[in-house]
Scaffold this motif. Sequence first.
Motif, PDB file in Angstrom:
ATOM      1  N   ASP A   1       6.043   4.297  40.445  1.00  0.00           N
ATOM      2  CA  ASP A   1       4.813   3.930  39.747  1.00  0.00           C
ATOM      3  C   ASP A   1       5.048   3.811  38.242  1.00  0.00           C
ATOM      4  O   ASP A   1       4.212   3.264  37.521  1.00  0.00           O
ATOM      5  N   ASP A   2       6.185   4.336  37.781  1.00  0.00           N
ATOM      6  CA  ASP A   2       6.580   4.216  36.379  1.00  0.00           C
ATOM      7  C   ASP A   2       7.251   2.860  36.180  1.00  0.00           C
ATOM      8  O   ASP A   2       8.336   2.607  36.704  1.00  0.00           O
ATOM      9  N   ALA A   3       6.630   1.981  35.427  1.00  0.00           N
ATOM     10  CA  ALA A   3       7.136   0.615  35.258  1.00  0.00           C
ATOM     11  C   ALA A   3       8.546   0.593  34.680  1.00  0.00           C
ATOM     12  O   ALA A   3       9.330  -0.318  34.977  1.00  0.00           O
ATOM     13  N   ALA A   4       8.899   1.603  33.884  1.00  0.00           N
ATOM     14  CA  ALA A   4      10.229   1.648  33.284  1.00  0.00           C
ATOM     15  C   ALA A   4      11.307   1.983  34.303  1.00  0.00           C
ATOM     16  O   ALA A   4      12.503   1.803  34.027  1.00  0.00           O
ATOM     17  N   ASN A   5      10.913   2.481  35.464  1.00  0.00           N
ATOM     18  CA  ASN A   5      11.865   2.848  36.510  1.00  0.00           C
ATOM     19  C   ASN A   5      11.528   2.162  37.829  1.00  0.00           C
ATOM     20  O   ASN A   5      11.667   2.755  38.903  1.00  0.00           O
ATOM     21  N   ASP A   6      11.107   0.920  37.749  1.00  0.00           N
ATOM     22  CA  ASP A   6      10.727   0.173  38.941  1.00  0.00           C
ATOM     23  C   ASP A   6      11.324  -1.232  38.864  1.00  0.00           C
ATOM     24  O   ASP A   6      11.196  -1.917  37.851  1.00  0.00           O
ATOM     25  N   GLY A   7      12.023  -1.628  39.931  1.00  0.00           N
ATOM     26  CA  GLY A   7      12.572  -2.978  39.964  1.00  0.00           C
ATOM     27  C   GLY A   7      14.062  -3.006  40.218  1.00  0.00           C
ATOM     28  O   GLY A   7      14.703  -1.991  40.530  1.00  0.00           O
ATOM     29  N   ASP A   8      14.637  -4.186  40.070  1.00  0.00           N
ATOM     30  CA  ASP A   8      16.058  -4.414  40.313  1.00  0.00           C
ATOM     31  C   ASP A   8      16.898  -3.694  39.262  1.00  0.00           C
ATOM     32  O   ASP A   8      16.643  -3.800  38.061  1.00  0.00           O
ATOM     33  N   THR A   9      17.924  -2.966  39.711  1.00  0.00           N
ATOM     34  CA  THR A   9      18.828  -2.269  38.797  1.00  0.00           C
ATOM     35  C   THR A   9      20.294  -2.566  39.134  1.00  0.00           C
ATOM     36  O   THR A   9      21.187  -1.760  38.872  1.00  0.00           O
ATOM     37  N   THR A  10      20.559  -3.713  39.697  1.00  0.00           N
ATOM     38  CA  THR A  10      21.911  -4.108  40.094  1.00  0.00           C
ATOM     39  C   THR A  10      22.843  -4.193  38.885  1.00  0.00           C
ATOM     40  O   THR A  10      22.450  -4.654  37.810  1.00  0.00           O
ATOM     41  N   TYR A  11      24.091  -3.736  39.077  1.00  0.00           N
ATOM     42  CA  TYR A  11      25.075  -3.842  37.998  1.00  0.00           C
ATOM     43  C   TYR A  11      26.483  -3.945  38.576  1.00  0.00           C
ATOM     44  O   TYR A  11      26.727  -3.672  39.752  1.00  0.00           O
ATOM     45  N   VAL A  12      27.412  -4.333  37.709  1.00  0.00           N
ATOM     46  CA  VAL A  12      28.833  -4.414  38.041  1.00  0.00           C
ATOM     47  C   VAL A  12      29.604  -3.582  37.027  1.00  0.00           C
ATOM     48  O   VAL A  12      29.300  -3.625  35.830  1.00  0.00           O
ATOM     49  N   ARG A  13      30.588  -2.822  37.506  1.00  0.00           N
ATOM     50  CA  ARG A  13      31.488  -2.110  36.612  1.00  0.00           C
ATOM     51  C   ARG A  13      32.920  -2.562  36.869  1.00  0.00           C
ATOM     52  O   ARG A  13      33.316  -2.759  38.012  1.00  0.00           O
ATOM     53  N   LEU A  14      33.658  -2.711  35.789  1.00  0.00           N
ATOM     54  CA  LEU A  14      35.050  -3.162  35.885  1.00  0.00           C
ATOM     55  C   LEU A  14      35.879  -2.406  34.857  1.00  0.00           C
ATOM     56  O   LEU A  14      35.437  -2.205  33.720  1.00  0.00           O
ATOM     57  N   GLY A  15      37.071  -1.987  35.269  1.00  0.00           N
ATOM     58  CA  GLY A  15      37.916  -1.261  34.340  1.00  0.00           C
ATOM     59  C   GLY A  15      39.382  -1.339  34.716  1.00  0.00           C
ATOM     60  O   GLY A  15      39.740  -1.790  35.804  1.00  0.00           O
ATOM     61  N   PHE A  16      40.215  -0.900  33.795  1.00  0.00           N
ATOM     62  CA  PHE A  16      41.648  -0.796  34.093  1.00  0.00           C
ATOM     63  C   PHE A  16      42.201   0.480  33.485  1.00  0.00           C
ATOM     64  O   PHE A  16      41.671   1.026  32.507  1.00  0.00           O
ATOM     65  N   LYS A  17      43.268   0.965  34.100  1.00  0.00           N
ATOM     66  CA  LYS A  17      44.031   2.101  33.587  1.00  0.00           C
ATOM     67  C   LYS A  17      45.498   1.701  33.557  1.00  0.00           C
ATOM     68  O   LYS A  17      46.018   1.183  34.546  1.00  0.00           O
ATOM     69  N   GLY A  18      46.146   1.910  32.431  1.00  0.00           N
ATOM     70  CA  GLY A  18      47.544   1.530  32.324  1.00  0.00           C
ATOM     71  C   GLY A  18      48.368   2.605  31.650  1.00  0.00           C
ATOM     72  O   GLY A  18      47.836   3.431  30.896  1.00  0.00           O
ATOM     73  N   GLU A  19      49.650   2.619  31.951  1.00  0.00           N
ATOM     74  CA  GLU A  19      50.554   3.527  31.270  1.00  0.00           C
ATOM     75  C   GLU A  19      51.940   2.904  31.181  1.00  0.00           C
ATOM     76  O   GLU A  19      52.304   2.045  31.981  1.00  0.00           O
ATOM     77  N   THR A  20      52.684   3.344  30.160  1.00  0.00           N
ATOM     78  CA  THR A  20      54.044   2.844  29.959  1.00  0.00           C
ATOM     79  C   THR A  20      54.961   4.005  29.635  1.00  0.00           C
ATOM     80  O   THR A  20      54.638   4.851  28.784  1.00  0.00           O
ATOM     81  N   GLN A  21      56.086   4.058  30.316  1.00  0.00           N
ATOM     82  CA  GLN A  21      57.058   5.129  30.113  1.00  0.00           C
ATOM     83  C   GLN A  21      57.921   4.783  28.907  1.00  0.00           C
ATOM     84  O   GLN A  21      58.739   3.862  28.950  1.00  0.00           O
ATOM     85  N   ILE A  22      57.741   5.513  27.819  1.00  0.00           N
ATOM     86  CA  ILE A  22      58.486   5.251  26.592  1.00  0.00           C
ATOM     87  C   ILE A  22      59.880   5.869  26.670  1.00  0.00           C
ATOM     88  O   ILE A  22      60.875   5.233  26.343  1.00  0.00           O
ATOM     89  N   ASN A  23      59.948   7.125  27.085  1.00  0.00           N
ATOM     90  CA  ASN A  23      61.209   7.797  27.376  1.00  0.00           C
ATOM     91  C   ASN A  23      60.940   8.903  28.376  1.00  0.00           C
ATOM     92  O   ASN A  23      59.834   8.991  28.915  1.00  0.00           O
ATOM     93  N   ASP A  24      61.909   9.773  28.632  1.00  0.00           N
ATOM     94  CA  ASP A  24      61.722  10.781  29.673  1.00  0.00           C
ATOM     95  C   ASP A  24      60.728  11.867  29.274  1.00  0.00           C
ATOM     96  O   ASP A  24      60.312  12.673  30.114  1.00  0.00           O
ATOM     97  N   GLN A  25      60.313  11.893  28.018  1.00  0.00           N
ATOM     98  CA  GLN A  25      59.359  12.897  27.555  1.00  0.00           C
ATOM     99  C   GLN A  25      58.005  12.310  27.138  1.00  0.00           C
ATOM    100  O   GLN A  25      57.007  13.024  27.100  1.00  0.00           O
ATOM    101  N   LEU A  26      57.966  11.015  26.859  1.00  0.00           N
ATOM    102  CA  LEU A  26      56.788  10.418  26.237  1.00  0.00           C
ATOM    103  C   LEU A  26      56.251   9.242  27.055  1.00  0.00           C
ATOM    104  O   LEU A  26      57.004   8.345  27.436  1.00  0.00           O
ATOM    105  N   THR A  27      54.928   9.270  27.320  1.00  0.00           N
ATOM    106  CA  THR A  27      54.255   8.201  28.054  1.00  0.00           C
ATOM    107  C   THR A  27      53.033   7.741  27.278  1.00  0.00           C
ATOM    108  O   THR A  27      52.232   8.558  26.806  1.00  0.00           O
ATOM    109  N   GLY A  28      52.897   6.429  27.125  1.00  0.00           N
ATOM    110  CA  GLY A  28      51.701   5.873  26.523  1.00  0.00           C
ATOM    111  C   GLY A  28      50.699   5.475  27.595  1.00  0.00           C
ATOM    112  O   GLY A  28      51.087   5.104  28.706  1.00  0.00           O
ATOM    113  N   PHE A  29      49.406   5.556  27.288  1.00  0.00           N
ATOM    114  CA  PHE A  29      48.379   5.217  28.281  1.00  0.00           C
ATOM    115  C   PHE A  29      47.135   4.666  27.607  1.00  0.00           C
ATOM    116  O   PHE A  29      46.908   4.857  26.406  1.00  0.00           O
TER     117      PHE A  29
END
Length: 353
Positions: free
Chosen positions: A46-74
Amino acid sequence: MKKSTLALVVMSIVASASVQAAEVYNKNGNKLDLYGKVKAMHYFSDDAANDGDTTYVRLGFKGETQINDQLTGFGRWEAEFAGNKVEGATDAQKTRLAFAGLKIKDFGSLDYGRNLGVMYDVQAATDMFPEFGGDSLGKTDNFMTKRTTGVATYRNTDLFGAVEGLDMTLQYQGKNEGTRAANKQNGDGWGTSLAYDFGGSPVTITGAYASSDRTDLQQLQARGQGDKADAWGTSIKYDANNVYLAAMYAVSHNMTPISGGFANKAENFEAVAQYQFDFGLRPSLGYVQSKGKDIEGGIGDEDLVKYIDVGVTYYFNKNMSAMVDYKINQIDDDNKLGVSSDDVVAVGVTYQF
């Protein structure tokens, strides 16, 4: 897929939204995973601010690179695209996460950017409802309570290898003012958290604390006194044998936004209980309350958030699910702050990868 296998897959999906990311590249120490979901959803209220279509899409990535045997970038990036807006709408897209950093073996990781605030380490335990939840203490771009900008985060697991299951986080947030609304600003601040799972047990206890300077605009608001905003909280969760139980309690000062400014004090409590059936059904029962204290203007103590949540999710497989979530509002109709007292029902179907 066997029923017991499906249950295990679902438990891992619930634990991490990006757990089943699609591997795009993995060669020569470089790895890139892509993840996302489409949530086709409708709110009924009954609250107009919380009534209706709320469809959405989420997209993301996670990456990492091995710099040496002790150090990793991400690095990690995640964005959300509204599916209920007209084409060309300026508010149809938002960046949820965007950070990069370095991980040193046994020493921990350090990153900077838009990330989860340290206080969310506590609230994450109960932010598990099918759709609602996680809204007592946590507010987006509200100091270090949820997703926020300009944070440098240091995380260390197993306390430098000395204590299995003891994880530590330290965080610093720089000042964010500019043209932001008062409830989205923050001064310089810091926070810390500790989590311990007793060496791999199904029980995890987490505690966190954060403190920030308040900006000039925040101190000019009619409600919320003082030049500092701070919060502390603790949570406990049990996750085993297809059962998930969790509770959280937190207290904030001059941090929780309300009409006309901020609550001088807010007491926050959340609890959730869920069970994962082997055939894919996951019922959920939860409770959320945030109560403002000593509010100016003759308000005194008043509920800011208060509801019972009853929901259920059905997982067809690891990629497809459907859910219904019923937010049974317990806010009084004559709430002095004008907080909505209407119930909300969410119905949706999700494809994720």
